[in-house]
Design an enzyme around this catalytic site. Structure first.
Site, PDB file in Angstrom:
ATOM      1  N   ARG A   1       0.816  -1.214   0.000  1.00 20.96           N
ATOM      2  CA  ARG A   1       0.000   0.000   0.000  1.00 20.96           C
ATOM      3  C   ARG A   1       0.850   1.264   0.000  1.00 20.96           C
ATOM      4  NH1 ARG A   1      -1.595   1.554   4.734  1.00 20.96           N
ATOM      5  NH2 ARG A   1      -2.581  -0.379   5.400  1.00 20.96           N
TER       6      ARG A   1
ATOM      7  N   TYR B   1     -12.282  22.215 -10.920  1.00 24.41           N
ATOM      8  CA  TYR B   1     -12.887  20.935 -11.303  1.00 24.41           C
ATOM      9  C   TYR B   1     -14.020  20.610 -10.313  1.00 24.41           C
ATOM     10  CZ  TYR B   1     -12.681  15.818 -12.117  1.00 24.41           C
ATOM     11  OH  TYR B   1     -12.944  14.506 -12.384  1.00 24.41           O
TER      12      TYR B   1
ATOM     13  N   ASP C   1      -3.849  22.573  -9.358  1.00 27.47           N
ATOM     14  CA  ASP C   1      -4.262  21.447 -10.208  1.00 27.47           C
ATOM     15  C   ASP C   1      -3.696  21.714 -11.591  1.00 27.47           C
ATOM     16  OD1 ASP C   1      -5.545  19.667 -11.941  1.00 27.47           O
ATOM     17  OD2 ASP C   1      -7.400  19.650 -10.780  1.00 27.47           O
TER      18      ASP C   1
HETATM   19  C1  LIG Z   1     -10.072  14.624 -14.571  1.00 26.49           C
HETATM   20  C2  LIG Z   1      -9.606  15.704 -13.694  1.00 26.49           C
HETATM   21  C3  LIG Z   1      -9.322  15.459 -12.358  1.00 26.49           C
HETATM   22  C4  LIG Z   1      -9.600  14.119 -11.698  1.00 26.49           C
HETATM   23  O1  LIG Z   1      -8.883  13.085 -12.236  1.00 26.49           O
HETATM   24  P1  LIG Z   1      -9.382  11.551 -12.060  1.00 26.49           P
HETATM   25  O2  LIG Z   1      -8.169  10.783 -12.362  1.00 26.49           O
HETATM   26  O3  LIG Z   1     -10.510  11.381 -13.010  1.00 26.49           O
HETATM   27  O4  LIG Z   1      -9.819  11.411 -10.641  1.00 26.49           O
HETATM   28  C5  LIG Z   1      -8.822  16.485 -11.601  1.00 26.49           C
HETATM   29  N1  LIG Z   1      -8.634  17.710 -12.114  1.00 26.49           N
HETATM   30  C6  LIG Z   1      -8.906  17.991 -13.396  1.00 26.49           C
HETATM   31  C7  LIG Z   1      -8.661  19.360 -13.905  1.00 26.49           C
HETATM   32  C8  LIG Z   1      -9.414  17.006 -14.223  1.00 26.49           C
HETATM   33  O5  LIG Z   1      -9.735  17.293 -15.480  1.00 26.49           O
END
Ligand SMILES: *Cc1c(COP(=O)(O)O)cnc(C)c1O
Length: 392
Positions: free
Chosen positions: A58, A111, A183
């Site tokens: 893990r 998001y 992000d």
């Molecule tokens: C898709 C996305 C996420 C989440 O990613 P997952 O792998 O689907 O959980 C986070 N931030 C942005 C900007 C995204 O487009």
């Protein structure tokens, strides 16, 4: 391969996280499947150090460590932590920095599942979220409270594509003793160099361009030595994990990410420029276009663009009309996610609470894949013709 200032990120993309000398000369690191990791002696069992060693499945396998090393090198961070999804990267990163009674600032363009987490999970544990205008720039200084511990940015927002002034926001955050978590899924470790722009923690949905082939869920948190241990402990507390096969797919995708991104950008620019000339399209929301309001900031801060952008149409088309366009497309499929080799399209509905999202017509989000752009344009041309006919 260790950190080298004189090597370009594209080179690190191919060399990072590899160790053929200790692996029979084989180019790629193997996939280690593991839960139990045994210790040969009691002394070694007692002395296990989970931050340095492989101690339990893990907590990470050698395959995961290879991926983490490669991505940290490419983006210019010190360390990375792989998790089960992009969303898990966001929730693991944010929750590392807050406790009951704290406050965070989150971009109104974030998001949507990030917003869900803040409202439904952080809220329940007594952490308050204030959403702010993504275009706030250094005026964000006015929103800090004594208990503000983190600022979340996302540039450009993945539905509305505002480019945030991350260096200015980072300066304000640091002046108030808060961390900035970005992000960087659209930016990628290659096209937005988070740590040169003042970001403390960069999170990625590796599911998108890093994996690049629409076949694995994976998240990555990249950070500096200053914050690594805090996030690693939090990763452990929540039982986070990244599956070895998916780490392998992430590493495999990473090797070709630079060439794929160049082609996504080139194709997206061709399709976007063509869309700008269509009578049904009122605006193309894509910072790589010179007439986009975010273009100057994008040019200043980014090394390139991805293949994801949006268009607003000249009216709100009902689903019956939209279906004539979307159902008949042959190369653009409807589906969540993006960053794979294939093209996608979806109607988008941004949720806003701090700002108004005003669009006088339907918003469509496109992911331009690696198909030939002329074929993509023909497909969209026929689709928009069907839409116009249906709308009368
Ligand atoms: C898709 C996305 C996420 C989440 O990613 P997952 O792998 O689907 O959980 C986070 N931030 C942005 C900007 C995204 O487009």
């Amino acid at each position: 391969m260790t950190k080298k200032d004189n090597v370009h990120p594209e080179t690190l993309l191919t060399s990072g996280g590899r160790d053929p000398e200790h692996n029979f000369g084989i180019v790629n690191p193997p996939v280690y499947h593991a839960s139990t990791v045994t210790s040969p002696t009691l002394a070694e069992w007692r002395a296990r150090d989970f931050t340095q060693q492989i101690t339990y499945g893990r907590m990470g396998t050698p395959t995961q460590k290879a991926l983490e090393e490669a991505i940290a090198l490419v983006e210019g961070g010190d360390k990375a932590i792989a998790v089960s999804s992009g969303l898990a990267a966001i929730t693991t990163a944010i929750s590392a920095f807050v406790e009951s009674g704290d406050h965070i600032l989150v971009s109104d363009s974030a998001y949507f599942p990030t917003r869900n987490f803040c409202n439904n999970v952080l809220g329940k544990f007594g952490v308050e979220t204030t959403y702010y205008d993504p275009l706030i720039g250094d005026n964000i200084a006015n929103l800090f409270q004594e208990n503000t511990k983190a600022v979340l940015t996302e540039a450009p927002g993945s539905q509305t594509f505002e480019v945030q002034d991350i260096p200015a926001i980072s300066e304000a955050a640091h002046a108030h003793g808060a961390v900035i978590i970005n992000d960087n899924t659209w930016g990628t470790p290659l096209n937005f160099r988070s740590f040169e722009k003042g970001v403390d923690v960069s999170v990625h949905a590796a599911t998108k361009y890093i994996v690049g082939h629409s076949d694995a869920m994976l998240g990555i948190i990249v950070t500096t030595d200053a914050h690594y241990e805090k996030i690693l402990l939090n990763f452990r507390y929540w039982g986070q994990h990244a599956a070895p096969d998916d780490c392998y797919l992430g590493l495999r995708g990473l090797r070709t990410m630079a060439v794929r991104l160049h082609q996504h950008e080139e194709n997206a620019l061709k399709v976007a420029n063509w869309l700008q000339l269509r009578p049904e399209v009122t605006r193309v929301l894509f910072p790589a276009l010179p007439n986009d309001p975010g273009h100057a900031l994008w040019k200043r801060d980014f090394e390139g663009a991805s293949g994801l952008f949006a268009v607003t149409l000249d009216q709100h088309y009902d689903d019956a009309a939209l279906a004539t366009m979307l159902d008949g497309l042959e190369l653009f499929a409807m589906g969540a996610s993006w960053g794979g080799f294939e093209s996608l399209i979806l109607p988008a509905s941004p949720i806003r609470t701090a700002t108004e999202w005003e669009a006088s017509g339907t918003l469509l989000r496109l992911h331009v894949g690696l198909e030939h752009p002329e074929d993509l344009i023909s497909d969209l041309e026929a689709g928009l013709d069907r839409l116009s006919t249906a709308a009368g």
